[in-house]
Design an enzyme around this catalytic site. Structure first.
Site, PDB file in Angstrom:
ATOM      1  N   ASN A  53       0.870  -1.178   0.000  1.00  0.00           N
ATOM      2  CA  ASN A  53       0.000   0.000   0.000  1.00  0.00           C
ATOM      3  C   ASN A  53       0.907   1.228   0.000  1.00  0.00           C
ATOM      4  OD1 ASN A  53      -1.788   2.055   0.532  1.00  0.00           O
ATOM      5  ND2 ASN A  53      -2.342   1.353   2.590  1.00  0.00           N
ATOM      6  N   TRP A  54       0.953   1.891  -1.133  1.00  0.00           N
ATOM      7  CA  TRP A  54       1.844   3.057  -1.244  1.00  0.00           C
ATOM      8  C   TRP A  54       1.273   4.299  -0.559  1.00  0.00           C
ATOM      9  CZ3 TRP A  54       4.845   3.639  -6.550  1.00  0.00           C
ATOM     10  CH2 TRP A  54       5.769   2.592  -6.662  1.00  0.00           C
ATOM     11  N   LYS A  55       0.008   4.254  -0.165  1.00  0.00           N
ATOM     12  CA  LYS A  55      -0.643   5.409   0.469  1.00  0.00           C
ATOM     13  C   LYS A  55      -0.443   6.652  -0.421  1.00  0.00           C
ATOM     14  CE  LYS A  55      -0.007   3.068   4.833  1.00  0.00           C
ATOM     15  NZ  LYS A  55       0.157   3.136   6.280  1.00  0.00           N
ATOM     16  N   HIS A  69      -9.285   1.203   5.172  1.00  0.00           N
ATOM     17  CA  HIS A  69      -7.988   1.355   5.862  1.00  0.00           C
ATOM     18  C   HIS A  69      -8.185   2.307   7.047  1.00  0.00           C
ATOM     19  CE1 HIS A  69      -3.867   2.416   6.718  1.00  0.00           C
ATOM     20  NE2 HIS A  69      -3.500   1.336   6.047  1.00  0.00           N
ATOM     21  N   GLU A 115      -6.539   4.678   8.059  1.00  0.00           N
ATOM     22  CA  GLU A 115      -6.294   6.094   7.736  1.00  0.00           C
ATOM     23  C   GLU A 115      -7.526   6.705   7.064  1.00  0.00           C
ATOM     24  OE1 GLU A 115      -2.622   5.361   5.690  1.00  0.00           O
ATOM     25  OE2 GLU A 115      -1.721   4.792   7.607  1.00  0.00           O
ATOM     26  N   GLU A 166      -4.868  -4.972  10.624  1.00  0.00           N
ATOM     27  CA  GLU A 166      -3.830  -3.969  10.818  1.00  0.00           C
ATOM     28  C   GLU A 166      -4.073  -3.243  12.143  1.00  0.00           C
ATOM     29  OE1 GLU A 166      -2.013  -2.770   6.727  1.00  0.00           O
ATOM     30  OE2 GLU A 166      -3.637  -1.384   7.227  1.00  0.00           O
ATOM     31  N   GLY A 226       3.229   2.072  10.742  1.00  0.00           N
ATOM     32  CA  GLY A 226       4.231   3.129  10.603  1.00  0.00           C
ATOM     33  C   GLY A 226       5.014   3.420  11.866  1.00  0.00           C
ATOM     34  N   SER A 268       3.958  -2.367  10.110  1.00  0.00           N
ATOM     35  CA  SER A 268       5.416  -2.475  10.306  1.00  0.00           C
ATOM     36  C   SER A 268       6.000  -3.809   9.849  1.00  0.00           C
ATOM     37  CB  SER A 268       5.785  -2.189  11.769  1.00  0.00           C
ATOM     38  OG  SER A 268       5.452  -0.850  12.101  1.00  0.00           O
ATOM     39  N   GLY A 322       3.137  -1.236   4.143  1.00  0.00           N
ATOM     40  CA  GLY A 322       3.149   0.179   3.801  1.00  0.00           C
ATOM     41  C   GLY A 322       4.536   0.617   3.372  1.00  0.00           C
ATOM     42  N   GLY A 323       5.278   1.229   4.305  1.00  0.00           N
ATOM     43  CA  GLY A 323       6.577   1.836   4.004  1.00  0.00           C
ATOM     44  C   GLY A 323       7.537   0.938   3.245  1.00  0.00           C
TER      45      GLY A 323
HETATM   46  P1  13P Z   1       3.512   0.225   7.489  1.00  0.00           P
HETATM   47  O1  13P Z   1       3.955  -1.078   6.865  1.00  0.00           O
HETATM   48  O2  13P Z   1       4.237   1.414   6.958  1.00  0.00           O
HETATM   49  O3  13P Z   1       3.475   0.114   8.975  1.00  0.00           O
HETATM   50  O4  13P Z   1       1.972   0.453   7.019  1.00  0.00           O
HETATM   51  C1  13P Z   1       1.070  -0.579   7.135  1.00  0.00           C
HETATM   52  C2  13P Z   1      -0.186  -0.211   6.441  1.00  0.00           C
HETATM   53  O5  13P Z   1      -0.923   0.649   6.873  1.00  0.00           O
HETATM   54  C3  13P Z   1      -0.496  -0.906   5.179  1.00  0.00           C
HETATM   55  O6  13P Z   1      -1.793  -0.649   4.759  1.00  0.00           O
END
Ligand code: 13P
Length: 252
Positions: free
Chosen positions: A11-13, A98, A100, A168, A174, A213, A234-235
């Site tokens: 997920n590149w957000k 998600h 967020e 999640e 993050g 993470s 994510g990251g």
């Molecule tokens: P991180 O892997 O950066 O913690 O993010 C997880 C996430 O929210 C994937 O949707």
């Protein structure tokens, strides 16, 4: 026993410009060198990059998805993206609910459920996200919260072929923090049981991803936990090398 192919999804957000599509090309090339990898892969870039990413990945093992869609088929919804638009651009999946989006845009379980129906109608697989906040876990409410999110977000029409769950924990996103492997096992087992209650036998085919993470260094141990059928990253999905290190950790 049902075998579920593991899925490593990125997920590149709100990260990524056109220049970053080189990472996607790199992933496609690296995936082509992995013979008999038992892992499915997916990257969900920002909506504006979906079409170009899907074009780049079209002959590869990498699938491309969206990060959200509107619940309506089309109409007067300025700034929104429909499920059909994502499909038309070459997406196969869409992330829904998600944390967020729940926090930034007030998305409710009912909205996620409506979006899941729209995604299914457009031929997309929905990745429905659930997970408790730090406060909710501190209060011992994590199972109640995740159970309610699942019950409210799944639609009657949800089937294994069009539905993936991503657990999640909000406090692990993050932050570099992850739950213990035992906590992950217990929550994924709980989700598997809730799915069985909601969907019956069909639920056996639904994959449950862990997200929060996930990094090259912890992927193998997290992915070896029972009922963890992949990861939502994510990251560490932004760079080809990190993402591929996670995929390759599962190659064994
Ligand atoms: P991180 O892997 O950066 O913690 O993010 C997880 C996430 O929210 C994937 O949707």
């Amino acid at each position: 026993m049902t075998t579920r192919t593991k899925l490593i999804a990125g997920n590149w957000k709100m990260n990524g410009l056109k220049a970053d599509l080189a990472e996607i090309s790199g992933m496609c090339a690296r995936l082509a060198t992995l013979k008999n990898s038992p892992v499915e892969t997916l990257i969900c870039p920002p909506a504006l990059l979906v079409a170009e990413a899907a074009g780049l990945a079209s002959l590869s093992k990498l699938q491309i998805g969206g990060q959200d869609c509107h619940m309506q088929v089309k109409g007067a919804h300025t700034g929104d993206v429909s499920a059909a638009m994502l499909k038309d651009a070459g997406a196969s999946h869409v992330i829904l609910g998600h944390s967020e989006r729940r926090a930034d845009h007030g998305e409710t379980d009912a909205m996620v459920c409506a979006k899941a129906k729209a995604a299914k109608a457009a031929g997309l697989t929905a990745i429905i996200c659930v997970g408790e906040t730090q406060n909710e876990r501190a209060q011992g409410r994590e199972y109640a919260v995740v159970g309610a999110q699942l019950a409210g977000s799944l639609s009657q029409a949800s089937q294994a072929g069009d539905t993936i769950i991503a657990y999640e924990p909000v406090w692990a996103i993050g932050t570099g923090l992850t739950p213990s492997l035992e906590d992950v096992a217990q929550m994924h087992n709980f989700i598997r049981n809730e799915l069985a209650r909601a969907m019956g036998e069909e639920s056996q085919g639904v994959r449950i991803l862990y997200g929060g993470s996930v990094k090259p260094g912890n992927a193998e141990s997290l992915m070896s936990v029972a009922n963890v059928d992949g990861a939502l990253v994510g990251g560490a999905s932004l760079k080809c090398d990190d993402f591929m290190a996670i995929v390759e950790a599962l190659k064994l």
